[in-house]
Design a protein around this motif. Structure first.
Motif, PDB file in Angstrom:
ATOM      1  N   ASN A 300     -13.723  34.339  43.258  1.00 61.29           N
ATOM      2  CA  ASN A 300     -14.868  33.753  42.574  1.00 61.29           C
ATOM      3  C   ASN A 300     -14.625  33.667  41.064  1.00 61.29           C
ATOM      4  OD1 ASN A 300     -17.699  32.900  42.215  1.00 61.29           O
ATOM      5  ND2 ASN A 300     -17.957  34.946  41.317  1.00 61.29           N
ATOM      6  N   MET A 301     -14.133  34.762  40.464  1.00 60.13           N
ATOM      7  CA  MET A 301     -13.876  34.770  39.033  1.00 60.13           C
ATOM      8  C   MET A 301     -12.725  33.832  38.672  1.00 60.13           C
ATOM      9  SD  MET A 301     -16.207  36.491  37.725  1.00 60.13           S
ATOM     10  CE  MET A 301     -15.570  36.318  36.071  1.00 60.13           C
ATOM     11  N   LEU A 302     -11.711  33.781  39.507  1.00 55.70           N
ATOM     12  CA  LEU A 302     -10.567  32.898  39.238  1.00 55.70           C
ATOM     13  C   LEU A 302     -11.010  31.436  39.208  1.00 55.70           C
ATOM     14  CD1 LEU A 302      -7.883  34.662  41.448  1.00 55.70           C
ATOM     15  CD2 LEU A 302      -7.880  34.522  38.948  1.00 55.70           C
ATOM     16  N   LYS A 303     -11.965  31.094  40.065  1.00 58.34           N
ATOM     17  CA  LYS A 303     -12.497  29.727  40.068  1.00 58.34           C
ATOM     18  C   LYS A 303     -13.257  29.447  38.773  1.00 58.34           C
ATOM     19  CE  LYS A 303     -15.176  26.465  42.843  1.00 58.34           C
ATOM     20  NZ  LYS A 303     -15.967  26.267  44.097  1.00 58.34           N
ATOM     21  N   ILE A 304     -14.078  30.408  38.348  1.00 58.80           N
ATOM     22  CA  ILE A 304     -14.833  30.257  37.100  1.00 58.80           C
ATOM     23  C   ILE A 304     -13.880  30.181  35.908  1.00 58.80           C
ATOM     24  CG2 ILE A 304     -16.475  31.419  35.555  1.00 58.80           C
ATOM     25  CD1 ILE A 304     -17.792  32.604  38.089  1.00 58.80           C
ATOM     26  N   MET A 305     -12.786  30.934  36.000  1.00 62.15           N
ATOM     27  CA  MET A 305     -11.777  30.936  34.930  1.00 62.15           C
ATOM     28  C   MET A 305     -10.901  29.678  34.939  1.00 62.15           C
ATOM     29  SD  MET A 305     -10.319  34.844  35.069  1.00 62.15           S
ATOM     30  CE  MET A 305     -11.113  36.197  34.194  1.00 62.15           C
ATOM     31  N   ASN A 306     -11.009  28.877  36.005  1.00 65.17           N
ATOM     32  CA  ASN A 306     -10.195  27.661  36.175  1.00 65.17           C
ATOM     33  C   ASN A 306      -8.706  28.004  36.291  1.00 65.17           C
ATOM     34  OD1 ASN A 306      -9.859  24.836  36.462  1.00 65.17           O
ATOM     35  ND2 ASN A 306      -9.337  24.617  34.299  1.00 65.17           N
ATOM     36  N   GLY A 337     -14.219  41.976  32.286  1.00 69.35           N
ATOM     37  CA  GLY A 337     -15.539  41.649  31.755  1.00 69.35           C
ATOM     38  C   GLY A 337     -15.764  40.206  31.370  1.00 69.35           C
ATOM     39  N   PHE A 338     -15.065  39.266  32.058  1.00 67.85           N
ATOM     40  CA  PHE A 338     -15.350  37.854  31.782  1.00 67.85           C
ATOM     41  C   PHE A 338     -16.760  37.532  32.274  1.00 67.85           C
ATOM     42  CE2 PHE A 338     -14.856  33.214  32.772  1.00 67.85           C
ATOM     43  CZ  PHE A 338     -14.725  32.800  31.456  1.00 67.85           C
ATOM     44  N   ALA A 339     -17.340  36.468  31.717  1.00 67.93           N
ATOM     45  CA  ALA A 339     -18.739  36.111  31.994  1.00 67.93           C
ATOM     46  C   ALA A 339     -19.023  36.052  33.496  1.00 67.93           C
ATOM     47  CB  ALA A 339     -19.065  34.770  31.345  1.00 67.93           C
ATOM     48  N   GLY A 340     -20.053  36.758  33.925  1.00 69.18           N
ATOM     49  CA  GLY A 340     -20.483  36.724  35.314  1.00 69.18           C
ATOM     50  C   GLY A 340     -19.751  37.686  36.226  1.00 69.18           C
ATOM     51  N   GLU A 341     -18.811  38.478  35.711  1.00 65.53           N
ATOM     52  CA  GLU A 341     -18.050  39.400  36.557  1.00 65.53           C
ATOM     53  C   GLU A 341     -18.977  40.472  37.140  1.00 65.53           C
ATOM     54  OE1 GLU A 341     -13.843  41.489  35.915  1.00 65.53           O
ATOM     55  OE2 GLU A 341     -15.475  42.616  34.940  1.00 65.53           O
ATOM     56  N   THR A 342     -19.051  40.523  38.464  1.00 66.38           N
ATOM     57  CA  THR A 342     -19.864  41.528  39.144  1.00 66.38           C
ATOM     58  C   THR A 342     -19.015  42.755  39.457  1.00 66.38           C
ATOM     59  OG1 THR A 342     -19.327  40.698  41.353  1.00 66.38           O
ATOM     60  CG2 THR A 342     -21.229  39.690  40.218  1.00 66.38           C
ATOM     61  N   GLU A 343     -19.674  43.788  39.924  1.00 64.89           N
ATOM     62  CA  GLU A 343     -18.951  44.994  40.330  1.00 64.89           C
ATOM     63  C   GLU A 343     -18.009  44.676  41.490  1.00 64.89           C
ATOM     64  OE1 GLU A 343     -17.583  48.846  40.291  1.00 64.89           O
ATOM     65  OE2 GLU A 343     -18.828  47.816  38.812  1.00 64.89           O
ATOM     66  N   TYR A 362      -0.903  44.545  31.241  1.00 68.49           N
ATOM     67  CA  TYR A 362      -1.473  44.326  29.914  1.00 68.49           C
ATOM     68  C   TYR A 362      -2.954  44.036  30.104  1.00 68.49           C
ATOM     69  CZ  TYR A 362       3.446  43.972  28.805  1.00 68.49           C
ATOM     70  OH  TYR A 362       4.789  44.237  28.682  1.00 68.49           O
ATOM     71  N   MET A 363      -3.793  44.968  29.667  1.00 68.38           N
ATOM     72  CA  MET A 363      -5.231  44.918  29.944  1.00 68.38           C
ATOM     73  C   MET A 363      -5.993  44.492  28.696  1.00 68.38           C
ATOM     74  SD  MET A 363      -5.385  48.572  31.952  1.00 68.38           S
ATOM     75  CE  MET A 363      -4.220  49.345  30.822  1.00 68.38           C
ATOM     76  N   PHE A 364      -6.969  43.603  28.870  1.00 64.48           N
ATOM     77  CA  PHE A 364      -7.739  43.099  27.748  1.00 64.48           C
ATOM     78  C   PHE A 364      -9.217  43.072  28.100  1.00 64.48           C
ATOM     79  CE2 PHE A 364      -3.610  41.005  27.930  1.00 64.48           C
ATOM     80  CZ  PHE A 364      -3.073  41.332  26.683  1.00 64.48           C
ATOM     81  N   ILE A 365     -10.039  43.492  27.153  1.00 67.54           N
ATOM     82  CA  ILE A 365     -11.486  43.335  27.293  1.00 67.54           C
ATOM     83  C   ILE A 365     -11.841  41.933  26.805  1.00 67.54           C
ATOM     84  CG2 ILE A 365     -13.732  44.104  26.447  1.00 67.54           C
ATOM     85  CD1 ILE A 365     -12.544  46.938  26.266  1.00 67.54           C
ATOM     86  N   TYR A 366     -12.557  41.173  27.607  1.00 69.57           N
ATOM     87  CA  TYR A 366     -12.870  39.785  27.257  1.00 69.57           C
ATOM     88  C   TYR A 366     -13.667  39.713  25.965  1.00 69.57           C
ATOM     89  CZ  TYR A 366     -15.107  35.225  27.262  1.00 69.57           C
ATOM     90  OH  TYR A 366     -15.558  33.978  26.893  1.00 69.57           O
ATOM     91  N   LYS A 376     -19.863  29.403  26.320  1.00 69.06           N
ATOM     92  CA  LYS A 376     -21.174  28.829  26.605  1.00 69.06           C
ATOM     93  C   LYS A 376     -21.780  29.353  27.905  1.00 69.06           C
ATOM     94  CE  LYS A 376     -19.667  24.531  24.370  1.00 69.06           C
ATOM     95  NZ  LYS A 376     -19.395  23.084  24.585  1.00 69.06           N
ATOM     96  N   MET A 377     -21.004  30.162  28.623  1.00 76.30           N
ATOM     97  CA  MET A 377     -21.472  30.629  29.927  1.00 76.30           C
ATOM     98  C   MET A 377     -22.576  31.686  29.802  1.00 76.30           C
ATOM     99  SD  MET A 377     -17.938  30.885  32.141  1.00 76.30           S
ATOM    100  CE  MET A 377     -16.976  29.422  32.500  1.00 76.30           C
ATOM    101  N   GLU A 378     -23.483  31.623  30.740  1.00 76.17           N
ATOM    102  CA  GLU A 378     -24.521  32.660  30.807  1.00 76.17           C
ATOM    103  C   GLU A 378     -23.922  33.903  31.483  1.00 76.17           C
ATOM    104  OE1 GLU A 378     -27.819  30.944  32.841  1.00 76.17           O
ATOM    105  OE2 GLU A 378     -28.201  29.443  31.262  1.00 76.17           O
ATOM    106  N   ASN A 379     -24.711  34.915  31.588  1.00 74.97           N
ATOM    107  CA  ASN A 379     -24.295  36.162  32.257  1.00 74.97           C
ATOM    108  C   ASN A 379     -23.100  36.826  31.565  1.00 74.97           C
ATOM    109  OD1 ASN A 379     -26.255  35.720  34.301  1.00 74.97           O
ATOM    110  ND2 ASN A 379     -24.827  34.373  35.386  1.00 74.97           N
ATOM    111  N   GLN A 380     -23.101  36.825  30.224  1.00 75.04           N
ATOM    112  CA  GLN A 380     -22.081  37.572  29.495  1.00 75.04           C
ATOM    113  C   GLN A 380     -22.271  39.066  29.797  1.00 75.04           C
ATOM    114  OE1 GLN A 380     -19.597  36.229  27.828  1.00 75.04           O
ATOM    115  NE2 GLN A 380     -20.302  34.105  27.921  1.00 75.04           N
ATOM    116  N   ILE A 381     -21.175  39.752  29.963  1.00 71.59           N
ATOM    117  CA  ILE A 381     -21.212  41.162  30.373  1.00 71.59           C
ATOM    118  C   ILE A 381     -21.437  42.050  29.147  1.00 71.59           C
ATOM    119  CG2 ILE A 381     -19.949  43.005  31.559  1.00 71.59           C
ATOM    120  CD1 ILE A 381     -20.649  40.519  33.277  1.00 71.59           C
ATOM    121  N   PRO A 382     -22.365  42.998  29.234  1.00 74.98           N
ATOM    122  CA  PRO A 382     -22.594  43.929  28.119  1.00 74.98           C
ATOM    123  C   PRO A 382     -21.332  44.717  27.778  1.00 74.98           C
ATOM    124  CG  PRO A 382     -24.379  44.055  29.724  1.00 74.98           C
ATOM    125  CD  PRO A 382     -23.307  43.216  30.344  1.00 74.98           C
TER     126      PRO A 382
END
Length: 472
Positions: A300-306, A337-343, A362-366, A376-382
């Motif tokens: 799901n996230m990979l699709k949102i990430m294109n 933590g990309f936009a909309g990432e669920t648990e 190599y780990m990165f916080i979005y 512009k995406m909604e559901n940005q992760i705190p």
């Protein structure tokens, strides 16, 4: 394009004449990826031909160059701090301040620099790097500020002088730009569309490096394994020695005498075709640590990430690669933590990490990048949730590294000896084919050689070894 480089060489000579008997110094600071580092080597090459000598002390610099990155927000904060520090130096010394790179392709950033830091002399973009001699000449002659940024895709310029940072390992850019438009990434907007270098130019550069004693090269590109797939390129009759793809380029570079290791970054999983896998398997000099960016383990996230692949297809690719390539190890990039990432999405990422067993992650916080769809995406992760997930991923990765390291104990590894250890001057340091740092007792005569080391212990971020008698 050749005429443009000849023109810049004329400016190099003119600046050199101006600098005659002055002994000017320059400092260059690089933010970002290996492509930026390679660009900085070209900037250094041109600047040194103009008569400048490098310094690491900003207070004695007559020219200060910043080569910027816009992938992470903290790069902006670092840049502004460095520019601020130079204000007094410029007032007393007349230091020329030049800022270039990816960040300067963003209008809001160039506007901010011009408004908040009016003492900056030169702003140049990713497509006008080659014109630094001309721009420095303008400042020296007219002391008139220069903004040299173009929005169209730049050309591929050959023959730019280069000052290598290392005398045993070198990077070679094989292509520029990116066509993928991942929704979190600003790179296609600041680096432009994909443009490949002619294979003849690449091979000649590698051959020159081999003659200069270089042992390891890293092929660079935003999407390195899409090299030469363009039909336009093929139709233009620009093939050379049968090279018409990344796979055929790898095989040809593998033949160059003197080069002992070949690495490449960064590939894209969608372009990891069977011929590329075959080329890696058959080319003895191509390191078997392959960087395979994941970004997220959730379909799901990979699709949102294109990203154009799924969790399942990524795992299938890993399985295929492991079956075809002997001694394969993998590294990867992961964004938390990309936009909309669920648990549940995050758990999918952890699941892939467990299944693949990456050698390096190599780990990165979005962080939001203005100008990308992700911004512009909604559901940005705190931020709090991002950091908690990052720490969970870090804990898993470190437990795997500790376990992976144990498999090296007792094995004989070919280590490219890079120099004296920064933490212990009595020890030498080098890297294995799988990019593991190894420290060991040895002689300076071993530096710049590949020697066999027996691994005796592991220490999370490095291995400790002993020289095998076979080297003597």
């Amino acid at each position: 394009m050749k005429a443009e480089i000849e023109k810049q060489k004329e400016y190099i000579q003119q600046v050199k004449d101006i600098n005659k008997n002055k002994k000017p110094k320059y400092i260059i600071q690089t933010f970002g990826c290996q492509l930026n580092e390679n660009d900085s080597e070209k900037l250094s090459g041109m600047v040194e031909e103009m008569g400048y000598k490098r310094t690491e002390d900003a207070k004695e610099a007559d020219l200060a160059i910043f080569n910027t990155c816009c992938v992470r927000e903290n790069a902006e904060d670092k840049l502004f701090g460095k520019i601020g520090e130079l204000k007094k130096v410029r007032e007393t010394r007349g230091t020329i301040i030049a800022i270039g790179g990816c960040m300067m392709q963003e209008k809001h950033m160039t506007d901010k620099i011009q408004e908040s830091y009016p003492y900056v002399d030169i702003i140049f973009g990713t497509h006008t790097l080659h014109k630094i001699p001309e721009n420095i000449h303008k400042i020296l002659e007219k002391r008139k500020k220069v903004k040299d940024v173009i929005d169209i895709d730049g050309e591929v310029y050959e023959g730019i002088p280069i000052k290598r940072e290392n005398n045993i390992k070198a990077s070679v850019t094989i292509m520029y730009g990116c066509n993928n438009f991942c929704s979190y990434c600003i790179v296609p907007y600041v680096r432009g569309r994909e443009r490949s270098r002619h294979p003849k130019d690449i091979l000649e550069e590698v051959e020159e490096l081999a003659k200069g004693g270089y042992k390891e090269i890293t092929l660079l590109g935003q999407n390195v394994n899409s090299y030469l797939v363009s039909e336009n390129w093929k139709e233009a009759g620009k093939q050379y020695k049968g090279i018409n793809s990344f796979a055929t380029l790898l095989k040809e570079i593998n033949k160059i005498q003197g080069i002992e290791r070949i690495r490449f970054v960064s590939p894209h999983p969608k372009d990891f075709t069977d011929d590329v896998i075959e080329a890696i398997a058959e080319s003895d000099k191509v390191c078997k640590l392959i960087h395979l960016p994941l970004q997220s383990g959730s379909t799901n996230m990979l699709k949102i990430m294109n990203r154009k692949y799924s969790k399942e297809s990524y795992l299938e690719l890993v399985t295929k690669m492991k079956s075809k390539i002997k001694n394969l190890t993998l590294s990867t990039d992961i964004i938390v933590g990309f936009a909309g990432e669920t648990e549940e999405d995050f758990e999918d990422t952890l699941d892939i990490v467990r299944k693949v067993g990456f050698e390096q992650v190599y780990m990165f916080i979005y962080s939001i990048r203005e100008g990308t769809p992700g911004a512009k995406m909604e559901n940005q992760i705190p931020e709090e949730i991002k950091h908690k997930r990052f720490n969970r991923l870090k804990e898993l990765v470190e437990s795997q590294i500790e376990q992976n390291n144990k498999k090296y104990i007792g094995t004989i590894q070919k280590v490219l000896v890079e120099g004296i250890s920064k933490n212990n001057e009595k020890m030498l340091t080098g890297r294995t084919d799988s990019n593991k740092v190894v420290i060991f007792e040895g002689n300076k005569q071993d530096i710049n050689k590949i020697i066999q080391i027996k691994i005796v212990s592991e220490h999370m971020w490095y291995l400790k070894g002993e020289i095998e008698d076979v080297n003597r």
